[in-house]
Design an enzyme around this catalytic site. Structure first.
Site, short mmCIF file in Angstrom:
data_model
loop_
_atom_site.label_atom_id
_atom_site.label_comp_id
_atom_site.label_asym_id
_atom_site.label_seq_id
_atom_site.Cartn_x
_atom_site.Cartn_y
_atom_site.Cartn_z
CG ASP A 26 -1.92 1.17 1.19
OD1 ASP A 26 -2.57 1.33 0.14
OD2 ASP A 26 -2.04 1.92 2.17
CB ILE A 52 -0.61 11.05 1.56
CG1 ILE A 52 0.20 10.89 0.27
CG2 ILE A 52 -0.23 12.36 2.26
CD1 ILE A 52 -0.05 11.96 -0.76
CG HIS A 53 -0.97 8.14 6.73
ND1 HIS A 53 -2.17 7.64 7.17
CD2 HIS A 53 -0.44 7.20 5.90
CE1 HIS A 53 -2.36 6.44 6.63
NE2 HIS A 53 -1.33 6.17 5.87
NE ARG A 54 -3.15 14.96 12.17
CZ ARG A 54 -4.37 15.21 12.64
NH1 ARG A 54 -5.30 15.72 11.84
NH2 ARG A 54 -4.66 14.96 13.90
N GLY A 59 -9.58 3.72 7.51
CA GLY A 59 -9.50 4.61 6.37
C GLY A 59 -8.39 4.31 5.39
CD GLU A 65 -3.34 2.21 -3.11
OE1 GLU A 65 -4.39 1.95 -2.52
OE2 GLU A 65 -2.22 1.74 -2.76
CD GLU A 71 -6.08 17.36 8.61
OE1 GLU A 71 -6.15 17.31 7.36
OE2 GLU A 71 -5.45 16.52 9.27
#
Length: 491
Positions: free
Chosen positions: A165, A168-170, A187, A233, A289
């Site tokens: 996988d 993108i994460h914070r 998520g 992806e 955000e």
């Protein structure tokens, strides 16, 4: 001749040939709030506090405290610029995305000698190692929990290395070798893989890849059902570019990084280990955000321990973004458009001509759908399309339906349709008590105690501004003479 592969630097070289799309400065800028504060005026767009603009991507060559390192912001903060970077029509990017999902090109593995991302190596065991002094990660505002990696693609696999996988994460830099990462429950597939590692009581190896060919951060933003668990992806990014993304084995961990990145951070997510996101500031805020509000600091983000940092030798580029900017709309919105088109094309082919997720919804909350009714029995199919859109993407909150003669990329044209082809007592559909995105501050029990049981529940709204098929002759627009050479009058 050396074979030329796509990466961020090649994309920037192409961008520099387009007037008004790229700007760089040698003036010193502080990465702590000032860099984002400057770009807010120049080109952030989106839901950022006004005044803001759609402007050029911007390279800061002189970042205070980080000699030899550069910071790029806003590369994707324009849909037209995204189209140019991908050599595609910016109005049909959703369909291009959808086709790329259907025909992925799998990544390939290259040697370390072929991987510019590993030219320079910093090991966590080195004396004085401190990620906060190596990586010029900015803060968006002075209230942020710390410096954030906002455009880092996390790459990870299940324990058997059979499923992968990229997402993108914070991620906030907490101390010299610790990163706090917010993995939204349910998520992202990274979270599912992490659960498998936690069952084994083992840390999960991952890489954080920064400074990439723009197709990569654009291509990895898909979610289920469009890309099911195990769908890599990076194959979407490969299809978009027409060439496979190159991976390289990590130096300290059994995971791969993106070989042509500017930076690779090798790390492990510790099993069942959490920390307070704003432990260093106690502001209660994480970072701004996409809805335009400050995100609330999470009391228990997952903990990453850094094992190594590698980067390019020649002035490596840290790519970053402003949370609520147009850049988020490009990354989250176009993939959502593709997911919706993918579903409606299979269920009601030929009726949905195009889809657009505008900046007003941050790329996630709102969709405008262009509908064509071919025969009288198509009446009502437009509302079926809206229901399918909600099914394709649970975080969608508002759908606006318009007919085929409306330019869905022109907000005035869309609202003209609502004002002249819409009656509030018959053309609004409301579906209440449904799941949505928890960052919407109106989705709280305090806002509507009778219907919202917990944060993240919402009413879904459909505004049907399509022409009733039986009355279409009453809604014909004034038709002007077509003039093919009209531009000569501007010379």
């Amino acid at each position: 001749m050396t074979e030329q592969f796509y990466d961020l630097r090649r994309a920037l070289d192409e961008l520099k040939e387009l007037p008004g799309q790229y700007h760089e400065t040698d003036l010193e800028v502080d990465p702590n709030a000032e860099l984002s504060g400057v770009y807010r005026y120049i080109g952030a767009g989106g839901t950022v506090q006004r005044p803001t603009n759609e402007g050029p991507a911007m390279m800061f060559n002189n970042v205070k405290g980080y000699p030899g390192s550069r910071v790029l912001i806003g590369l994707l903060a324009s849909r037209k610029r995204v189209g140019a970077l991908l050599h595609q029509d910016w109005k049909t990017l959703g369909r291009f995305w959808s086709q790329s999902v259907e025909h992925p090109i799998a990544p390939v593995v290259v040697t370390r000698e072929q991987a510019p991302a590993q030219e320079v190596v910093h090991l966590a065991t080195d004396e004085g190692f401190d990620i906060r002094k190596i990586l010029a990660a900015p803060t968006n505002t002075e209230q942020d929990a710390g410096p954030y990696i906002t455009m880092g693609v996390v790459y990870g696999s299940n324990p058997e290395q059979t499923k992968h996988d990229a997402t993108i994460h914070r991620m906030v830099l907490e101390d010299e070798d610790t990163i706090g990462v917010f993995i939204q429950p349910g998520g992202r597939h990274i979270g599912a893989f992490l659960g498998e590692f936690e069952e084994l009581d083992q840390p999960m190896p991952v890489t954080i890849n920064i400074g990439l060919d723009p197709v990569i951060p654009l291509g990895v933003t898909f979610e289920a059902p469009t890309t099911p668990l195990g769908y890599d992806e990076l194959g979407v990014a490969g299809a978009m570019r027409g060439e496979a993304v190159q991976l390289v084995d990590g130096i300290t961990i059994p995971e791969k990084g993106i070989a042509r990145a500017e930076w690779i951070i090798e790390a492990e997510i510790l099993p069942k280990t959490y920390m307070q996101e704003d432990v260093n500031t106690n502001t209660g805020h994480a970072m701004p955000e996409f809805p335009g509000y400050n995100g609330t600091a999470n009391p228990h983000v997952n903990v990453m321990k850094v094992k190594a940092i590698t980067h390019r030798q020649d002035n490596p580029i840290v790519q970053t973004t402003i949370g609520p900017s147009e850049e988020h709309v490009s990354m989250a919105g176009i993939s959502t458009e593709a997911s919706i088109l993918n579903m409606v094309d299979k269920a009601i082919p030929g009726n949905v001509l195009n889809v657009y997720n505008p900046p007003a919804g941050g790329g996630k909350y709102m969709t405008i759908m262009q509908i064509k009714k071919h025969v009288p029995s198509d009446e009502g199919i437009q509302r079926q399309a809206a229901i399918l859109a909600f099914g394709a993407f649970k975080e969608l909150k508002t759908v606006i339906l318009v007919s085929e003669d409306v330019d869905i990329f022109d907000w005035n044209d869309v609202m003209w349709s609502i004002n002249t082809r819409f009656q509030g007592d018959r053309d609004i559909m409301v579906l209440d008590q449904m799941r949505n995105h928890p960052l919407d501050p109106s989705e709280s029990p305090a806002y509507d105690p009778g219907k919202i049981a917990f944060q993240g529940m919402s009413s879904k709204t459909v505004l049907d501004g399509t022409i009733p098929f039986a009355l279409k002759e009453h809604f014909e627009r004034a038709e002007f003479m077509p003039v093919s050479d009209w531009q000569k009058y501007l010379r």
